[in-house]
Design a protein around this motif. Structure first.
Motif, PDB file in Angstrom:
ATOM      1  N   ASN B 155       0.869  -1.173   0.000  1.00  0.00           N
ATOM      2  CA  ASN B 155       0.000   0.000   0.000  1.00  0.00           C
ATOM      3  C   ASN B 155       0.909   1.228   0.000  1.00  0.00           C
ATOM      4  O   ASN B 155       1.614   1.492   0.966  1.00  0.00           O
ATOM      5  CB  ASN B 155      -0.871  -0.043   1.268  1.00  0.00           C
ATOM      6  N   ASP B 156       0.926   1.959  -1.105  1.00  0.00           N
ATOM      7  CA  ASP B 156       1.904   3.043  -1.265  1.00  0.00           C
ATOM      8  C   ASP B 156       1.750   4.123  -0.198  1.00  0.00           C
ATOM      9  O   ASP B 156       2.736   4.617   0.347  1.00  0.00           O
ATOM     10  CB  ASP B 156       1.787   3.675  -2.654  1.00  0.00           C
ATOM     11  N   ALA B 157       0.504   4.460   0.082  1.00  0.00           N
ATOM     12  CA  ALA B 157       0.277   5.531   1.066  1.00  0.00           C
ATOM     13  C   ALA B 157       0.851   5.123   2.416  1.00  0.00           C
ATOM     14  O   ALA B 157       1.493   5.906   3.106  1.00  0.00           O
ATOM     15  CB  ALA B 157      -1.215   5.818   1.187  1.00  0.00           C
ATOM     16  N   PHE B 158       0.620   3.862   2.799  1.00  0.00           N
ATOM     17  CA  PHE B 158       1.093   3.386   4.086  1.00  0.00           C
ATOM     18  C   PHE B 158       2.624   3.348   4.104  1.00  0.00           C
ATOM     19  O   PHE B 158       3.259   3.826   5.045  1.00  0.00           O
ATOM     20  CB  PHE B 158       0.520   1.996   4.373  1.00  0.00           C
ATOM     21  N   ASN B 159       3.212   2.809   3.066  1.00  0.00           N
ATOM     22  CA  ASN B 159       4.668   2.691   3.026  1.00  0.00           C
ATOM     23  C   ASN B 159       5.358   4.047   3.018  1.00  0.00           C
ATOM     24  O   ASN B 159       6.508   4.173   3.453  1.00  0.00           O
ATOM     25  CB  ASN B 159       5.105   1.866   1.813  1.00  0.00           C
ATOM     26  N   ALA B 160       4.642   5.055   2.498  1.00  0.00           N
ATOM     27  CA  ALA B 160       5.229   6.400   2.465  1.00  0.00           C
ATOM     28  C   ALA B 160       5.547   6.904   3.867  1.00  0.00           C
ATOM     29  O   ALA B 160       6.478   7.685   4.061  1.00  0.00           O
ATOM     30  CB  ALA B 160       4.275   7.369   1.767  1.00  0.00           C
ATOM     31  N   ILE B 161       4.793   6.417   4.859  1.00  0.00           N
ATOM     32  CA  ILE B 161       5.045   6.844   6.242  1.00  0.00           C
ATOM     33  C   ILE B 161       6.481   6.532   6.626  1.00  0.00           C
ATOM     34  O   ILE B 161       7.135   7.301   7.326  1.00  0.00           O
ATOM     35  CB  ILE B 161       4.062   6.143   7.204  1.00  0.00           C
ATOM     36  N   GLY B 162       6.982   5.393   6.149  1.00  0.00           N
ATOM     37  CA  GLY B 162       8.334   5.000   6.530  1.00  0.00           C
ATOM     38  C   GLY B 162       9.387   5.339   5.484  1.00  0.00           C
ATOM     39  O   GLY B 162      10.581   5.379   5.788  1.00  0.00           O
ATOM     40  N   ASN B 163       8.949   5.577   4.233  1.00  0.00           N
ATOM     41  CA  ASN B 163       9.930   5.773   3.170  1.00  0.00           C
ATOM     42  C   ASN B 163       9.716   7.029   2.344  1.00  0.00           C
ATOM     43  O   ASN B 163      10.567   7.401   1.547  1.00  0.00           O
ATOM     44  CB  ASN B 163       9.892   4.584   2.198  1.00  0.00           C
ATOM     45  N   GLY B 164       8.562   7.666   2.504  1.00  0.00           N
ATOM     46  CA  GLY B 164       8.215   8.763   1.609  1.00  0.00           C
ATOM     47  C   GLY B 164       8.679  10.112   2.132  1.00  0.00           C
ATOM     48  O   GLY B 164       9.154  10.256   3.253  1.00  0.00           O
ATOM     49  N   TYR B 165       8.532  11.121   1.286  1.00  0.00           N
ATOM     50  CA  TYR B 165       8.973  12.470   1.625  1.00  0.00           C
ATOM     51  C   TYR B 165       7.836  13.436   1.362  1.00  0.00           C
ATOM     52  O   TYR B 165       6.956  13.169   0.551  1.00  0.00           O
ATOM     53  CB  TYR B 165      10.204  12.838   0.803  1.00  0.00           C
ATOM     54  N   ILE B 166       7.891  14.575   2.045  1.00  0.00           N
ATOM     55  CA  ILE B 166       6.852  15.566   1.794  1.00  0.00           C
ATOM     56  C   ILE B 166       7.037  16.105   0.390  1.00  0.00           C
ATOM     57  O   ILE B 166       8.147  16.106  -0.150  1.00  0.00           O
ATOM     58  CB  ILE B 166       6.894  16.711   2.826  1.00  0.00           C
ATOM     59  N   PRO B 167       5.920  16.513  -0.228  1.00  0.00           N
ATOM     60  CA  PRO B 167       6.028  16.940  -1.629  1.00  0.00           C
ATOM     61  C   PRO B 167       7.016  18.092  -1.768  1.00  0.00           C
ATOM     62  O   PRO B 167       7.223  18.875  -0.858  1.00  0.00           O
ATOM     63  CB  PRO B 167       4.609  17.378  -1.988  1.00  0.00           C
TER      64      PRO B 167
END
Lengths: 506, 391
Positions: B155-167
């Motif tokens: 789930n990309d949205a969920f994984n972003a919590i640990g790997n994603g960056y703010i726009p």
């Protein structure tokens, strides 16, 4: 020529500027029961600590002659080796160990480091017989009552071939029956040649058992009374105990009409399941608006316990009886309920359960009433500072800043912070538990002044104090407590040192 | 030199707080030198902060638990277990992320409240109660992942919590603009609040540092924030993990320093009996602190699962000890009543820095443990010594 087992000559002991003992002479003849009496703070315990080596040689002036030799005890074990045993009011037993283990603790029967428990059990049986206690030596201490534990302490002392046995208020925690047994045992031990010093507040016991009684007052020997000359009687002891001059250190306050009864307690009993006894029994008392009511008595009389049972039952006692605040029945489940009802309790043990020593003055002052300076749960720090500064000025707390940690303040200033904290709660009734203990004369006077100001503002105060002078000087009415009960009620006019002490030593 | 003397004085009186920052600085500089600057690269710092996230969050919670004189050993496996539950809810039940996250957080609060109940109401020592929790949640993770083994979360949205960056909005000279803006706002906010605190203190005649000293402090801290922002903006920008850590720090810092509840927590920690006699409900505070601990465990579990993009059977192993170590490095006192949120987070960053730096240098795992243990011991020794000096 008398045969003295113990002579303490010209003993003086000072605690940073305060003379606890000055030139005390205390002589005990071999084979007698010698009682040591005096008010709280008269120096009895200090004298016994000097004797037992708690305060090592060189820490005091004067000399101790025991068994004909001058002694220089450097530590407690030195006095134990010489044949002196002290049994303190707070028993020093290990509750989770068996009787025989307790008797031989620190004095184990062993060969090459291996313990011989069988031998210990056999010897324990003999010792228990000596103290007339019928329990199995393998019983755990915590299953026995205080009375029996006391006897085990004595058995422990006997195991070390004691020559001089010292008991510090041995019957304070005992009921009548156990006390009677204990006194009987002391007479037996006397017949076996053991000399005994007993510190006691209960004059009836002293009269019943003492061959001699030495009275201490303010760190000095006042007199030694001799039973064989018929000198030991209540009047004589009390006269010598309380003879202190009461100086005029108590600020006057204008006489005024008392208001309604704000607190009433009737048939109030509190049972402490941990101690297994009542800490307050059938207490009836009341406080009117604008009144300072004294709760006099000696240490351990149950005054603190009584106040805490009223103040939201802080110690979870089992309570019986009725409590009325402003004439309405009250049932406090938590200290916060009592605070809401307008009662505040300033503890006697500032450092132990009164203050947050690692926090600063302002945090301590606001701790009881943070709601009063916050909105929506957020503390208004400006308001807090303002309040703290107010109390700093009005109570005269001497400190460079209200950001000072309370742990760094002197006793008197700590007491003022403690007081400030409760004044900020703006109670109707303030319970002050030993408000001037351990603080200097100047600070005492300031605290008395604050008390008078509070009364002028319409507050009421219950003051617990072991100092008779303070009780007589400040209170409008006095209850005297002993053995968890109110033994009497005296008005300011009828009260004097003698009749208070008489009630307190019942 | 007056200013120099003053600087010495300021450092001396705040030695415990500053000591930690100075230690962190020394460690970072040392690693930079030893790795030829690789350590201070944008990419590495970004990674480092992300890897500290799930421990930092736990450290804040457990710091408060230690402040009220308790301990919580169950938090590691609780985090692992709730992470697994999150994965199951997302992948096997197909629930949307905005439902899963609140559910997990509430489950965390619930689990924490059970511990709180056992400690505050039943009177079980926290060590034992949470040791039982440690065993139970360890078993629970195994049960939850028994059939499937590791649960992959895609789930990309969920994984972003640990790997994603703010726009990023747009890039300026290779830097992420939005991250720069966030950093700038942070600096402004810091300067504003520092100045208003100082004004307040002056108003009440409290001791404050001289104007020069104050300016130096402002410039120094602003420069550090600016530098970190610049580093992060040079890679992928500020990560969501960093945003979450910051939120936790801001909320917890506020609650512990500005609110009635915060005061009550420290009161209970510094003297429970006095707190009780002051009308503070000690058991309510105990409940609350363990409840918050549970919630932060849940958050930690979410961060960790999102970072690995999967829930594993061993997730959460030893998190609790890392978090406790971080809290102690951060200056919490085992005697209770003393500890700061910022300290706990810095403590977590110090520990993560050590791991990260030594990994870069290729130090083996065995010496790594020894060195981290040494740092923990040193921090506590330092604590005891400075406290003794003050006392």
């Amino acid at each position: 020529m008398s045969d003295y087992i113990l002579e303490m000559n010209q003993i003086s002991k000072e605690f940073t500027g305060v003379k606890a003992l000055s030139n005390v002479n205390f002589k005990v003849e071999r084979g007698e029961i010698h009682c040591l009496v005096g008010e709280n703070g008269a120096g009895k315990s200090t004298l016994m600590k000097v004797l037992s080596g708690v305060y090592p040689y060189g820490n005091y002036e004067g000399d101790i002659v025991f068994n004909g030799n001058v002694q220089q005890f450097n530590k407690i074990s030195d006095s134990v080796d010489a044949g002196i045993a002290i049994i303190y009011q707070e028993l020093a037993l290990f509750p989770d160990l068996a009787v025989y283990e307790n008797i031989f603790i620190g004095n184990e029967i062993q060969s090459n480091g291996i313990l011989d428990w069988n031998e210990a059990i056999v010897k324990s049986k003999q010792l228990l017989e000596k103290v007339k206690l019928k329990v199995n030596p393998e019983t755990l201490i915590n299953t026995l009552g205080v009375g029996k534990q006391q006897l085990i302490e004595i058995a422990k002392a006997l195991s070390k071939e004691v020559k001089l046995l010292i008991l510090d208020e041995p019957t304070a925690a005992l009921n009548e029956n156990d006390s009677e047994n204990l006194l009987e045992l002391l007479r037996d031990l006397k017949d076996q040649g053991i000399t005994c010093i007993m510190i006691s507040h209960k004059l009836k016991e002293v009269i019943a058992i003492a061959d001699k009684a030495t009275v201490l007052r303010d760190g000095e020997t006042i007199c030694t009374l001799d039973a064989s000359k018929g000198e030991i009687n209540e009047a004589a002891i009390i006269k010598n105990m309380v003879g202190r001059e009461i100086d005029d250190v108590y600020p006057k306050r204008a006489k005024k009409e008392l208001g309604e009864t704000i607190l009433e307690v009737s048939n109030w009993s509190a049972y402490d399941p941990n101690l297994g006894r009542h800490v307050a029994k059938d207490v009836n008392l009341h406080v009117k608006q604008g009144e300072i009511v004294g709760l006099a008595g000696l240490m351990g009389a149950g005054r603190t316990e009584l106040s805490q049972s009223i103040f939201g039952n802080a110690k979870n006692y089992k309570l019986q009886g009725d409590l009325f605040v402003d004439g309405m029945p009250a049932n406090f489940k938590h200290t916060s309920d009592a605070i809401k009802a307008g009662i505040a309790y300033v503890t006697e043990d500032r450092k132990g359960n009164g203050l947050f020593l690692l926090q600063d003055i302002k945090n301590n002052i606001s701790a009881g009433n943070l709601k009063g300076i916050s909105s929506k749960g957020i503390v208004n720090e400006n308001e807090e500072i303002k309040v703290a500064e107010e109390y700093r000025t009005s109570l005269g707390i001497k400190t460079p800043s209200i950001q000072q940690l309370v742990g760094n303040l002197s006793g008197g200033n700590q007491q003022k912070v403690s007081l400030g904290k409760w004044l900020f709660v703006s109670p109707k009734l303030l319970i002050l538990d030993e408000p001037t203990r351990g603080i200097d004369v100047g600070a005492k006077f300031e605290i008395y002044n604050v008390m008078n100001e509070l009364i002028d503002k319409g507050m009421s105060i219950i003051m617990i104090s072991s100092e008779l002078g303070e009780i007589l000087g400040m209170c409008d009415r006095i209850y005297v407590m002993a053995e968890s009960q109110i033994k009497g009620e005296l008005s300011k006019e009828e009260a004097n040192q003698e009749n208070i002490m008489q009630l307190a030593t019942q | 030199m007056n200013l120099l003397n003053e600087a010495k004085n300021v450092i001396k009186t705040n030695i415990r707080d500053y000591g930690m920052y100075i230690a962190l600085l020394i460690i970072m500089v040392t690693f930079s030198i030893l790795t030829d600057g690789l350590f201070m690269s944008s990419r590495n710092i970004s990674n480092l902060l992300d890897s500290a996230g799930y421990i930092a969050v736990l450290a804040v919670g457990v710091m408060l638990v230690i402040v009220i004189r308790h301990i919580d050993l169950s938090i590691g496996f609780l985090a692992g277990f709730l992470g697994a539950i999150a994965a199951i809810l997302l992948m096997q039940l197909g629930l949307p992320i905005y439902i899963v996250i609140p559910i997990i957080l509430i489950l965390g609060i619930f689990a924490g409240s059970i511990t709180g109940f056992l400690v505050a109401k039943v009177g079980i020592p926290a060590f034992v109660a949470t040791l039982a929790g440690w065993l139970i949640y360890r078993g629970a993770i195994l049960l939850a992942t028994e059939k499937t083994g590791t649960i992959i979360v895609d789930n990309d949205a969920f994984n972003a919590i640990g790997n994603g960056y703010i726009p990023s909005i747009m890039e300026v000279g290779g830097l992420h603009l939005f991250s720069l803006i966030v950093g700038a706002v942070g600096i402004l906010f810091y300067v504003y609040s520092a100045i208003s605190t100082r004004k307040n203190k002056i108003k009440y005649n409290f001791d404050v540092v001289s104007k020069q000293m104050f300016t130096i402090q402002l410039v120094f801290v602003s420069a550090i924030i600016a530098y970190i922002t610049w580093l992060l903006a040079g890679y992928n920008g500020i990560s969501w993990t960093v945003v979450i850590i910051l939120l936790v720090v801001i909320v917890y810092h506020f609650v512990t320093t500005k609110t009635v509840i915060g005061r009550h927590i420290y009161a209970v920690g510094s003297n429970p009996e006095a707190a009780h006699l002051s009308g503070i409900n000690v058991s309510k505070i105990t409940f609350l602190v363990f409840g918050s601990m549970g919630m932060l465990s849940a958050l930690s579990g979410i961060l960790f699962t999102a970072r690995l993009q999967s829930a594993t059977t061993t997730a959460g192993t030893l998190f609790e000890l890392d978090a406790i170590a971080a809290a102690f490095v951060g200056g919490v006192s085992a005697a209770g009543g003393v500890g700061k949120v910022t300290g706990a987070v810095i403590g977590a960053i110090v520990m993560a820095t050590l791991t990260n730096g030594m990994n870069l240098m290729g130090v083996g795992i065995a010496p790594q443990y020894v060195i981290r243990g040494g740092v923990l011991a040193l921090a506590v020794i330092f604590d005891v010594m400075t406290r003794r000096q003050r006392g």
